[in-house]
Design a protein around this motif. Structure first.
Motif, PDB file in Angstrom:
ATOM      1  N   GLY A  97       0.813  -1.218   0.000  1.00 24.59           N
ATOM      2  CA  GLY A  97       0.000   0.000   0.000  1.00 24.59           C
ATOM      3  C   GLY A  97       0.840   1.259   0.000  1.00 24.59           C
ATOM      4  N   PHE A  98       1.978   1.228   0.704  1.00 26.18           N
ATOM      5  CA  PHE A  98       2.868   2.392   0.716  1.00 26.18           C
ATOM      6  C   PHE A  98       3.474   2.636  -0.663  1.00 26.18           C
ATOM      7  N   LEU A  99       3.882   1.552  -1.335  1.00 21.12           N
ATOM      8  CA  LEU A  99       4.465   1.714  -2.672  1.00 21.12           C
ATOM      9  C   LEU A  99       3.427   2.129  -3.695  1.00 21.12           C
ATOM     10  N   THR A 100       2.183   1.664  -3.509  1.00 21.00           N
ATOM     11  CA  THR A 100       1.134   2.015  -4.466  1.00 21.00           C
ATOM     12  C   THR A 100       0.719   3.473  -4.339  1.00 21.00           C
ATOM     13  N   ALA A 101       0.956   4.083  -3.184  1.00 19.38           N
ATOM     14  CA  ALA A 101       0.537   5.464  -2.969  1.00 19.38           C
ATOM     15  C   ALA A 101       1.370   6.463  -3.751  1.00 19.38           C
ATOM     16  N   ASN A 102       2.584   6.079  -4.172  1.00 25.70           N
ATOM     17  CA  ASN A 102       3.409   7.037  -4.915  1.00 25.70           C
ATOM     18  C   ASN A 102       3.204   6.861  -6.418  1.00 25.70           C
ATOM     19  N   LEU A 103       3.896   7.685  -7.195  1.00 23.90           N
ATOM     20  CA  LEU A 103       3.696   7.722  -8.649  1.00 23.90           C
ATOM     21  C   LEU A 103       4.147   6.429  -9.312  1.00 23.90           C
ATOM     22  N   ILE A 104       5.298   5.901  -8.888  1.00 19.49           N
ATOM     23  CA  ILE A 104       5.809   4.676  -9.520  1.00 19.49           C
ATOM     24  C   ILE A 104       4.871   3.504  -9.238  1.00 19.49           C
ATOM     25  N   GLY A 105       4.395   3.417  -8.022  1.00 19.80           N
ATOM     26  CA  GLY A 105       3.484   2.327  -7.684  1.00 19.80           C
ATOM     27  C   GLY A 105       2.186   2.397  -8.456  1.00 19.80           C
ATOM     28  N   ARG A 106       1.609   3.594  -8.573  1.00 21.29           N
ATOM     29  CA  ARG A 106       0.368   3.731  -9.340  1.00 21.29           C
ATOM     30  C   ARG A 106       0.585   3.385 -10.801  1.00 21.29           C
ATOM     31  N   THR A 107       1.742   3.729 -11.324  1.00 17.79           N
ATOM     32  CA  THR A 107       2.028   3.388 -12.724  1.00 17.79           C
ATOM     33  C   THR A 107       2.091   1.894 -12.918  1.00 17.79           C
TER      34      THR A 107
END
Length: 262
Positions: A97-107
């Motif tokens: 969830g922490f990684l998905t919250a940033n731009l790279i994670g959402r991409t």
């Protein structure tokens, strides 16, 4: 001896009193009542512990193969440590969830969803499950957080339902009548995870001030545990069950002892 004494009738000897027969039926009914009361108290605790243990071991079995042997607790301990896989799963989901919250994670998530969206069979399953998870675990949604009453299955009989969302525009256009409809879920007793899903006109729903947890408890207990009942009412419910068991055996129900006046 005088003649007057000869005319008197012989004295009557009272018959010997027979000892009362032991009430075997009353003793067995009382033992049965104690057993039922103990079952009511210990049953939910045992089932809760069993389901918790089953969930922990199930998560451990799923996560343990992905953990290197050098990082497993049983490598350094003479016994396995239950719950280690659950701890790893919680930490991994939090990091995800922490990684998905940033731009790279959402991409990366968008890229994965595009790949899954091109697979015909997987696309429908993924989209449906994603919508269900977003609705259930999001704090902003109102699905299944409101409780209502619907006249079902026949007139004069009312059932508890969990109020969900409004139907989609495609379904709303096909529903008869001009009134606005809403989707509801009717859980079944004693397993509230199964039930019926249908659309009902808003005017046919009576919304009640009750949480979804209280509604599930009411349904699972088949009305024995009412929402907002205190300990005295629960004890009274247990006493009612015990008296019902005594009535089934033909013994009189238990009556409260009168208070002693000093």
């Amino acid at each position: 001896m005088s003649a007057r004494d000869d005319n008197l009738p012989p004295p009557t000897i009272p018959p010997a009193e027979t000892p009362p027969e032991p009430h075997h039926g009353g003793i067995m009914a009382r033992i049965r009542n104690y057993f039922l009361t103990g079952l009511v108290v210990a049953g939910p605790i045992a089932i809760t512990f069993y389901l918790t243990w089953w969930f922990v071991t199930w998560v451990d079995g799923l996560v343990r193969p992905f953990v290197p042997i050098a990082y497993r607790p049983e490598t350094y301990l003479p016994f396995g440590l239950p719950g280690s896989g659950l701890i790893v799963a919680v930490i991994a989901l939090t990091l995800l969830g922490f990684l998905t919250a940033n731009l790279i994670g959402r991409t990366l998530v968008d890229l994965g969803e595009k790949i899954l969206g091109r697979i015909p069979a997987v696309r429908a399953i993924y989209r449906g499950l994603k919508q269900v998870f977003e609705t259930l675990f999001s704090g902003n949604g109102s699905s299944f957080r409101r409780v209502g009453l619907v006249e079902f299955p026949s007139p004069g009989m009312w059932s508890i339902v969990l109020i969900s969302q409004q139907p989609s525009p495609e379904v709303a256009r096909r529903l008869p009548g001009e009134e606005e409809h809403i989707s509801v879920f009717l859980p079944c007793a004693p397993n509230p995870t199964t039930g019926f899903f249908f659309y009902v006109p808003k005017s046919k729903i009576i919304e009640v001030e009750m949480s979804a947890e209280d509604a599930a408890t009411l349904i699972m207990s088949a009305g024995v545990v009412q929402p907002g009942s205190d300990s005295q009412k629960k004890i009274a419910a247990l006493a009612g069950m015990a008296n019902a068991a005594r009535g089934a055996t033909g013994t009189p129900p238990l009556q409260p002892a009168p208070a002693k006046v000093e």
